[in-house]
Design a protein around this motif. Structure first.
Motif, PDB file in Angstrom:
ATOM      1  N   SER A  10     -53.125 -65.405   1.455  1.00 24.02           N
ATOM      2  CA  SER A  10     -53.011 -66.874   1.526  1.00 24.02           C
ATOM      3  C   SER A  10     -53.635 -67.412   2.806  1.00 24.02           C
ATOM      4  CB  SER A  10     -51.539 -67.293   1.451  1.00 24.02           C
ATOM      5  OG  SER A  10     -50.834 -66.793   2.576  1.00 24.02           O
ATOM      6  N   ASN A  11     -53.655 -66.574   3.860  1.00 25.40           N
ATOM      7  CA  ASN A  11     -54.296 -66.997   5.115  1.00 25.40           C
ATOM      8  C   ASN A  11     -55.801 -66.807   4.963  1.00 25.40           C
ATOM      9  OD1 ASN A  11     -55.218 -67.335   7.745  1.00 25.40           O
ATOM     10  ND2 ASN A  11     -53.365 -66.443   8.625  1.00 25.40           N
ATOM     11  N   ASP A  12     -56.538 -67.910   5.095  1.00 22.84           N
ATOM     12  CA  ASP A  12     -57.967 -67.870   4.755  1.00 22.84           C
ATOM     13  C   ASP A  12     -58.899 -67.771   5.956  1.00 22.84           C
ATOM     14  OD1 ASP A  12     -57.430 -70.362   5.770  1.00 22.84           O
ATOM     15  OD2 ASP A  12     -58.465 -71.479   4.194  1.00 22.84           O
ATOM     16  N   LYS A  13     -58.373 -67.374   7.125  1.00 23.80           N
ATOM     17  CA  LYS A  13     -59.212 -67.290   8.333  1.00 23.80           C
ATOM     18  C   LYS A  13     -60.458 -66.434   8.120  1.00 23.80           C
ATOM     19  CE  LYS A  13     -55.723 -67.768  11.991  1.00 23.80           C
ATOM     20  NZ  LYS A  13     -55.036 -67.076  13.085  1.00 23.80           N
ATOM     21  N   ASP A  14     -60.280 -65.294   7.453  1.00 19.69           N
ATOM     22  CA  ASP A  14     -61.388 -64.345   7.290  1.00 19.69           C
ATOM     23  C   ASP A  14     -62.434 -64.815   6.288  1.00 19.69           C
ATOM     24  OD1 ASP A  14     -60.344 -62.502   9.147  1.00 19.69           O
ATOM     25  OD2 ASP A  14     -58.954 -61.754   7.645  1.00 19.69           O
ATOM     26  N   TYR A  15     -62.154 -65.910   5.570  1.00 23.32           N
ATOM     27  CA  TYR A  15     -63.073 -66.396   4.539  1.00 23.32           C
ATOM     28  C   TYR A  15     -63.866 -67.630   4.968  1.00 23.32           C
ATOM     29  CZ  TYR A  15     -60.637 -63.213   1.449  1.00 23.32           C
ATOM     30  OH  TYR A  15     -60.112 -62.076   0.885  1.00 23.32           O
ATOM     31  N   VAL A  16     -63.509 -68.194   6.119  1.00 24.01           N
ATOM     32  CA  VAL A  16     -64.129 -69.454   6.564  1.00 24.01           C
ATOM     33  C   VAL A  16     -65.636 -69.298   6.742  1.00 24.01           C
ATOM     34  CG1 VAL A  16     -64.264 -71.123   8.460  1.00 24.01           C
ATOM     35  CG2 VAL A  16     -62.034 -70.319   7.671  1.00 24.01           C
ATOM     36  N   PHE A  17     -66.041 -68.296   7.520  1.00 28.97           N
ATOM     37  CA  PHE A  17     -67.457 -68.152   7.876  1.00 28.97           C
ATOM     38  C   PHE A  17     -68.296 -67.760   6.655  1.00 28.97           C
ATOM     39  CE2 PHE A  17     -70.887 -65.816  10.398  1.00 28.97           C
ATOM     40  CZ  PHE A  17     -71.539 -67.002  10.728  1.00 28.97           C
ATOM     41  N   ILE A  18     -67.766 -66.854   5.837  1.00 27.60           N
ATOM     42  CA  ILE A  18     -68.526 -66.416   4.659  1.00 27.60           C
ATOM     43  C   ILE A  18     -68.679 -67.571   3.670  1.00 27.60           C
ATOM     44  CG2 ILE A  18     -66.615 -65.527   3.235  1.00 27.60           C
ATOM     45  CD1 ILE A  18     -69.859 -63.631   3.713  1.00 27.60           C
ATOM     46  N   HIS A  19     -67.663 -68.446   3.584  1.00 23.20           N
ATOM     47  CA  HIS A  19     -67.757 -69.635   2.718  1.00 23.20           C
ATOM     48  C   HIS A  19     -68.885 -70.540   3.197  1.00 23.20           C
ATOM     49  CE1 HIS A  19     -66.842 -73.688   1.248  1.00 23.20           C
ATOM     50  NE2 HIS A  19     -66.256 -73.093   0.223  1.00 23.20           N
ATOM     51  N   PHE A  20     -68.962 -70.737   4.516  1.00 22.08           N
ATOM     52  CA  PHE A  20     -70.032 -71.576   5.070  1.00 22.08           C
ATOM     53  C   PHE A  20     -71.402 -70.965   4.764  1.00 22.08           C
ATOM     54  CE2 PHE A  20     -73.168 -72.310   8.360  1.00 22.08           C
ATOM     55  CZ  PHE A  20     -73.272 -73.690   8.300  1.00 22.08           C
ATOM     56  N   ILE A  21     -71.537 -69.655   4.996  1.00 22.48           N
ATOM     57  CA  ILE A  21     -72.820 -68.964   4.771  1.00 22.48           C
ATOM     58  C   ILE A  21     -73.292 -69.159   3.329  1.00 22.48           C
ATOM     59  CG2 ILE A  21     -73.881 -66.668   4.546  1.00 22.48           C
ATOM     60  CD1 ILE A  21     -72.129 -65.789   6.939  1.00 22.48           C
ATOM     61  N   LEU A  22     -72.401 -68.882   2.383  1.00 14.39           N
ATOM     62  CA  LEU A  22     -72.796 -68.884   0.970  1.00 14.39           C
ATOM     63  C   LEU A  22     -73.103 -70.273   0.428  1.00 14.39           C
ATOM     64  CD1 LEU A  22     -70.298 -66.232  -0.331  1.00 14.39           C
ATOM     65  CD2 LEU A  22     -72.763 -66.001  -0.206  1.00 14.39           C
ATOM     66  N   ASN A  23     -72.458 -71.282   1.009  1.00 15.40           N
ATOM     67  CA  ASN A  23     -72.613 -72.624   0.464  1.00 15.40           C
ATOM     68  C   ASN A  23     -73.583 -73.506   1.232  1.00 15.40           C
ATOM     69  OD1 ASN A  23     -70.528 -72.970  -1.851  1.00 15.40           O
ATOM     70  ND2 ASN A  23     -69.463 -71.813  -0.265  1.00 15.40           N
ATOM     71  N   ASN A  24     -74.053 -73.037   2.393  1.00 15.39           N
ATOM     72  CA  ASN A  24     -74.863 -73.938   3.215  1.00 15.39           C
ATOM     73  C   ASN A  24     -76.158 -73.349   3.767  1.00 15.39           C
ATOM     74  OD1 ASN A  24     -72.991 -76.411   3.479  1.00 15.39           O
ATOM     75  ND2 ASN A  24     -71.663 -74.689   3.952  1.00 15.39           N
ATOM     76  N   LEU A  25     -76.317 -72.020   3.719  1.00 13.55           N
ATOM     77  CA  LEU A  25     -77.548 -71.433   4.254  1.00 13.55           C
ATOM     78  C   LEU A  25     -78.624 -71.371   3.173  1.00 13.55           C
ATOM     79  CD1 LEU A  25     -76.593 -68.503   6.647  1.00 13.55           C
ATOM     80  CD2 LEU A  25     -76.744 -70.925   7.097  1.00 13.55           C
ATOM     81  N   PRO A  26     -79.907 -71.471   3.567  1.00 12.26           N
ATOM     82  CA  PRO A  26     -80.995 -71.361   2.586  1.00 12.26           C
ATOM     83  C   PRO A  26     -81.114 -69.934   2.053  1.00 12.26           C
ATOM     84  CG  PRO A  26     -81.877 -71.627   4.814  1.00 12.26           C
ATOM     85  CD  PRO A  26     -80.404 -71.793   4.916  1.00 12.26           C
ATOM     86  N   ARG A  27     -81.738 -69.804   0.867  1.00 13.58           N
ATOM     87  CA  ARG A  27     -81.948 -68.497   0.253  1.00 13.58           C
ATOM     88  C   ARG A  27     -82.724 -67.584   1.199  1.00 13.58           C
ATOM     89  NH1 ARG A  27     -77.946 -68.657  -2.867  1.00 13.58           N
ATOM     90  NH2 ARG A  27     -77.942 -70.334  -4.389  1.00 13.58           N
ATOM     91  N   GLY A  28     -82.399 -66.335   1.196  1.00  9.42           N
ATOM     92  CA  GLY A  28     -83.039 -65.388   2.117  1.00  9.42           C
ATOM     93  C   GLY A  28     -82.182 -65.204   3.350  1.00  9.42           C
ATOM     94  N   LEU A  29     -81.755 -66.332   3.948  1.00 10.95           N
ATOM     95  CA  LEU A  29     -80.885 -66.233   5.131  1.00 10.95           C
ATOM     96  C   LEU A  29     -79.477 -65.796   4.749  1.00 10.95           C
ATOM     97  CD1 LEU A  29     -81.994 -69.253   7.336  1.00 10.95           C
ATOM     98  CD2 LEU A  29     -82.311 -66.829   7.787  1.00 10.95           C
ATOM     99  N   ILE A  30     -79.060 -66.145   3.527  1.00 10.80           N
ATOM    100  CA  ILE A  30     -77.757 -65.647   3.056  1.00 10.80           C
ATOM    101  C   ILE A  30     -77.794 -64.112   3.019  1.00 10.80           C
ATOM    102  CG2 ILE A  30     -76.185 -65.523   1.072  1.00 10.80           C
ATOM    103  CD1 ILE A  30     -76.966 -68.406   0.404  1.00 10.80           C
TER     104      ILE A  30
END
Length: 571
Positions: free
Chosen positions: A390-410
């Motif tokens: 339920s604690n989502d600390k470990d998912y914050v950065f990966i969520h940002f990467i997958l939803n906001n970085l351009p293809r290739g950089l992911i």
């Protein structure tokens, strides 16, 4: 979450395969145990420095640390304040001694100073805690990537573990050092790219300085806490005192680190490598935390899910609690809309007092909504008898990467996470294999030929790789993975450091006194940790390093004095 594009797959696969193939090819055919376990003593200082840093900077660092800063701000950097002090002490005391004795492991020294049973006990304490930690360094990226790729955890644990085993078993210490150098380059490039993309995705009128202002107003930029309160886990004093003892033990007595600098060409190269690490580690950790803070600022201007763990969200949305959960998401969306005006007022008004108060109130309301969402997730998980984080600390950065970085950089950032996992796990397996071979197998079965030693080292490294995969397969997420690794270390490190300090500085203390004191201390430290977990005492885990060290030194000295007095009385 978005599925990975073919470009990301290509970048990810090529990066990982290049590292594994390069490490295996460059270090093939170790003829003797010196080549295999000490890399032929050929490492330069920059290789040592980067290898030491890569061993400590696991995938957990790049997944958990930004999430830690997102939730709690920059204060976690205080955890590393003791590191430069520890580096200086190790360079002055530990390295010259290890070099002079020509040891393969740190624990060989303990037999020279005390006896075989003390050496064996210290080696076993290392093997227990590092064996558990190796499993967690595989499990950390696997659990995140299972969400990203939709693969089951078991498959990912096995894939990550086997990739590491291939080049660690084939090339030994030199393979670990060679690959870690390139892994750190990938990691640095990836984190800098992520940082600049976060800044570029902020609204046009929000400069980096304004972003820092918003973060500061939200309580995320408080780096130093000089309070003596034990309620605060990370303070200046816990970092300087507890952190110094933890880092002294980790870098001075933990074979996964000792083996990195024992591969140096000379004492000077070893010392320069550690000083390089000491100077660069705190700024690097500060920067990774700053990335997390900038992700926090990004989500001040962009809608965020009420919980960043998509598996937890999906579980609740398919349950009877879906309506209540969606209502909380709507409440958070309303808070987000109101916050936009408050941030504008805060940045543009000269009288910031009221705007600051409003912004903090809005952040508190948002934190309460997220807390209620966590309670719903926990309730649903309990009702359905499933284990979910339920604690989502470990998912914050990966969520940002997958939803906001351009293809290739992911693909590049996922390669960063996996490279970090592989680099720290390879060091750990390498050290577990060498400690088992040198301190337990060879020492207790008699002298072996060079070929037999290398073969035994490879088999033990392989065996520990399988054990680490097994630990990863049964592990469960703690509140925060980076804390879990440090908690495991803190339970054992203070005791082991105390044993080494007794060896260095308390010449009158003999093996029997140290052995008994170490066993009693380990039991006491574990009891203290359990009592703290059940809130029967207040002793944050960082202080266990200091407390364990002091207890074992005090008890060993006391036992030795009692024994000496008994002898003098009978005489």
């Amino acid at each position: 979450m978005h599925a990975l594009n073919w470009v990301d797959w290509i970048v990810l696969i090529i990066t990982l395969l290049a590292i594994v193939i390069y490490g295996t090819w460059q270090t093939r055919g170790s003829k003797n145990v010196k080549d295999y376990l000490r890399g032929g003593n050929s490492s330069k200082w920059w290789t040592i420095g980067l290898s030491v840093m890569a061993t400590q900077a696991s995938a957990i660092t790049f997944l958990s640390t930004p999430g830690q800063a997102f939730n709690d701000g920059m204060g976690f950097v205080q955890f590393y304040f003791g590191l430069p002090i520890a580096m200086v002490v190790i360079c002055m005391v530990f390295i010259p001694l290890y070099y002079r004795l020509n040891v393969y492991t740190a624990y060989e020294f303990l037999e020279n100073r005390f006896d075989l049973k003390t050496r064996t006990l210290a080696a076993l304490l290392f093997l227990i805690q590092r064996g558990l930690a190796a499993g967690i360094t595989i499990f950390a990226p696997a659990i995140i990537l299972s969400v990203v790729l939709g693969w089951d955890l078991l498959t990912l644990n096995i894939i990550i573990g086997l990739l590491v085993i291939i080049y660690t078993v084939s090339g030994g210490t030199r393979a670990v050092n060679v690959t870690q150098k390139h892994q750190m380059v990938v990691i640095f490039i990836g984190m800098w790219v992520a940082f600049f993309i976060i800044i570029s995705k902020l609204p046009e009128d929000i400069t980096f300085i304004k972003a820092l202002e918003i973060a500061g107003a939200s309580g995320k930029m408080k780096v130093l806490d000089f309070s003596f309160s034990l309620n605060n886990r990370y303070t200046f004093w816990s970092g300087i005192i507890g952190g110094t003892f933890l880092m002294l033990s980790y870098f001075g007595t933990d074979q996964s680190q000792v083996q990195r600098y024992l591969s140096g060409k000379s004492v000077k190269e070893m010392q320069l490598g550690l000083i390089f690490n000491g100077l660069l580690k705190v700024p690097m950790q500060f920067f990774i935390l700053l990335v997390g803070v900038m992700v926090f600022v990004f989500y001040q201007f962009n809608n965020a899910p009420i919980n960043f763990n998509p598996t937890a969200t999906e579980l609740v949305l398919n349950s009877k609690q879906a309506e209540a959960f969606q209502a909380l998401q709507s409440e958070q969306d309303n808070l987000f809309d109101n916050r936009q005006q408050i941030i504008k007022d805060f940045l543009n008004t000269k009288d910031k007092k009221q705007a600051l108060k409003d912004l903090r109130k809005m952040n508190d309301l948002n934190a309460n909504v997220k807390h209620e969402a966590r309670l719903i997730i926990e309730k649903v998980a309990e009702e359905q008898d499933v284990k979910i984080e339920s604690n989502d600390k470990d998912y914050v950065f990966i969520h940002f990467i997958l939803n906001n970085l351009p293809r290739g950089l992911i693909g590049l950032l996922l390669a960063v996470i996996l490279s970090a996992a592989m680099s720290s796990t390879s060091s750990e397996l390498n050290a577990l294999g060498s400690t088992t071979t040198i301190d337990l197998y060879i020492r207790n079965t008699g002298e072996k030929t060079e070929t037999e030693k290398v073969k035994a080292s490879k088999w033990f490294t392989f065996a520990w790789g399988i054990i680490a995969i097994g630990v990863a397969c049964v592990a469960n997420l703690a509140e925060n993975l980076i804390q879990l690794v440090n908690i495991i270390g803190s339970i054992f490190y203070g005791n082991v450091l105390g044993i080494f300090l007794l060896a260095f500085f308390f010449k009158f203390v003999k093996g029997n006194a140290v052995f008994i004191a170490a066993i009693v201390t380990q039991i006491i430290v574990f009891i203290l940790y359990v009592l703290n977990e059940y809130e029967m005492i207040n002793l944050p885990f960082l202080w266990l390093n200091f407390v364990g060290c002091i207890i074992v030194i005090s008890m060993a000295c006391l036992f030795q004095l009692i024994k000496t007095n008994e002898k003098s009385v009978t005489a």
